[in-house]
Design an enzyme around this catalytic site. Structure first.
Site, PDB file in Angstrom:
ATOM      1  N   LYS A 117     -83.737  51.501 -28.882  1.00 25.43           N
ATOM      2  CA  LYS A 117     -82.593  51.612 -27.838  1.00 25.43           C
ATOM      3  C   LYS A 117     -83.186  51.805 -26.504  1.00 25.43           C
ATOM      4  CE  LYS A 117     -79.246  49.777 -30.240  1.00 25.43           C
ATOM      5  NZ  LYS A 117     -78.656  48.606 -30.206  1.00 25.43           N
ATOM      6  N   ASP A 124     -84.045  47.387 -27.199  1.00 30.62           N
ATOM      7  CA  ASP A 124     -82.851  46.554 -27.079  1.00 30.62           C
ATOM      8  C   ASP A 124     -82.029  47.186 -26.025  1.00 30.62           C
ATOM      9  OD1 ASP A 124     -80.435  45.493 -27.536  1.00 30.62           O
ATOM     10  OD2 ASP A 124     -79.946  46.580 -29.326  1.00 30.62           O
ATOM     11  N   GLU A 150     -84.658  42.855 -26.156  1.00 28.91           N
ATOM     12  CA  GLU A 150     -83.641  42.144 -26.699  1.00 28.91           C
ATOM     13  C   GLU A 150     -82.337  42.494 -25.519  1.00 28.91           C
ATOM     14  OE1 GLU A 150     -80.618  42.736 -30.668  1.00 28.91           O
ATOM     15  OE2 GLU A 150     -82.765  43.928 -30.374  1.00 28.91           O
ATOM     16  N   ASP A 176     -78.832  38.373 -27.977  1.00 19.44           N
ATOM     17  CA  ASP A 176     -77.937  38.766 -28.734  1.00 19.44           C
ATOM     18  C   ASP A 176     -76.655  38.655 -28.310  1.00 19.44           C
ATOM     19  OD1 ASP A 176     -76.462  40.498 -30.465  1.00 19.44           O
ATOM     20  OD2 ASP A 176     -77.767  42.200 -30.388  1.00 19.44           O
ATOM     21  N   LYS A 211     -75.651  37.589 -35.309  1.00 17.18           N
ATOM     22  CA  LYS A 211     -74.948  38.416 -36.089  1.00 17.18           C
ATOM     23  C   LYS A 211     -73.563  37.667 -36.408  1.00 17.18           C
ATOM     24  CE  LYS A 211     -76.216  42.399 -33.331  1.00 17.18           C
ATOM     25  NZ  LYS A 211     -75.934  43.602 -32.214  1.00 17.18           N
TER      26      LYS A 211
END
Length: 372
Positions: free
Chosen positions: A163, A188, A213, A238, A262
């Site tokens: 992250k 991300d 990401e 994403d 997702k």
């Protein structure tokens, strides 16, 4: 199949440790579980947009209310013989993909059970095994992070996601790369940056990351295309990918080199499969993400992770990574280094433990067909 009853459970599941990202910190996962009944069988789905609209414009209480007041009544008593039928019934309600995903994933579990097939096999998976990776959120210190990445490497995970946010950025990546020069890493950003940060992103190019990401806004495609044109490192989208149409447009304008899928974010398994297939046709690789759901929510993601155009280790987590005790069962466990094997049982293979579900439930609703 004729839908007889729909039950909804808004639950909160405490995490073992805080999950810190660019948009905030989660200490519990608010999610909505859906039980769909038809033909004497039941299917379970889950959707976890979180407690507040920080990851996306949706949130758990809002999804629960919309499911209770509009979406579940729209399906009750209807024949829904295909996933496309279900999507058509829900189409008049704009957006709200997470809420739709709860019903869609429950339908797929139910349909697979009625067909007597494991979900991964029903959707065309190439085998029951999914390759998964390690995810590490923002930690209290970089030394602690380096130790966590080291453990992921020792445990055999094929990639590690870090992250990335303001104050936890280039220096953090530099330290991790120095400690693990050969590791497959990516960052991300959870929509935490803008094109004003383009110089920083150029700096990231020197660390040999697998991807960056979702660096820019959650609803953006255009600026991501501009940023991708400036970088060697592939961008993975994403939050920006909420539908097949958005995926098509992102690919058309060169906004990314990867797409994360997702089920919750795109409106369920039906749309997730369509996005996967479109990416395959356009030679864009994808991989499967999650929202820290219970095993019920991870079940469809695990099935998706077995599809042939999934080219990167996925975000499906062993139960012990997130929760002391998952409210769903059986537990998700590693079947080998960086590997989880999907259930061979009909459906996705997971269901809530009744006692744990009752203790975790904040709000409950049942929408049933009239008997008179």
């Amino acid at each position: 199949m004729l839908i007889d009853e729909i039950e909804l459970f808004h639950v909160a599941m405490p995490l073992k440790e805080p999950w810190r990202t660019a948009f905030g910190e989660e200490t519990a996962i608010d999610t909505v579980l859906v039980r769909l009944r038809a033909e004497g069988e039941e299917g379970w789905g889950e959707t976890a947009p979180y407690r507040l609209p920080q990851f996306s414009p949706e949130w758990a209480s809002g999804a629960f209310a919309l499911l209770r007041d509009a979406m579940a009544p729209a399906l009750l008593g209807k024949r829904v013989d295909s996933a496309e039928d279900l999507q058509r019934e829900l189409a008049p309600l704009k957006g709200n993909q997470f809420a739709k995903a709860g019903l869609d994933t429950a339908w797929w579990d139910l349909a697979a059970k009625i067909a007597g097939k494991p979900l991964w096999k029903m959707i065309g998976g190439s085998g029951p095994d999914a390759i998964v990776g390690a995810d590490i959120s923002v930690m209290d210190s970089i030394d602690e992070l380096v130790a966590a990445v080291g453990k992921a490497q020792q445990d055999g995970f094929q990639r590690t996601k870090l992250k990335f946010r303001r104050g936890w950025g280039l220096d953090m990546v530099a330290r991790v790369r120095e400690a693990f020069p050969e590791a497959v890493l990516h960052v991300d950003c959870n929509s935490g940056f803008t094109l004003d940060d383009i110089a920083m992103f150029r700096e990231l190019d020197r660390f040999g990351l697998a991807m960056i990401e979702q660096p820019l806004a959650y609803d953006d495609l255009i600026d991501h295309a501009r940023l991708q044109s400036e970088l060697k490192t592939p961008i993975c989208l994403d939050e920006s990918i909420t539908s097949l149409d958005r995926a098509r447009k992102a690919i058309d304008i060169g906004a990314c080199g990867w797409i994360n899928i997702k089920p919750g974010r795109v409106g369920g398994l039906t749309n997730a499969i369509a996005i996967h297939d479109h990416c395959a046709a356009r030679n864009v690789p994808c991989w499967i993400g999650g929202m820290l759901e219970s095993a019920v929510g991870q079940g469809p993601a695990l099935a998706l992770s077995t599809l042939p155009n999934v080219k990167y280790p996925c975000d499906v987590f062993p139960t012990e990574r997130l929760y002391e005790t998952d409210l769903s069962e059986p537990e998700i466990v590693l079947s080998g280094p960086s590997r989880i094997t999907a259930s061979q049982q009909p459906g996705h293979g997971f269901r809530p433990n009744p006692g744990r579900l009752k203790r975790a439930t904040r709000e409950y609703a049942a929408v049933a067909a009239r008997t008179t």
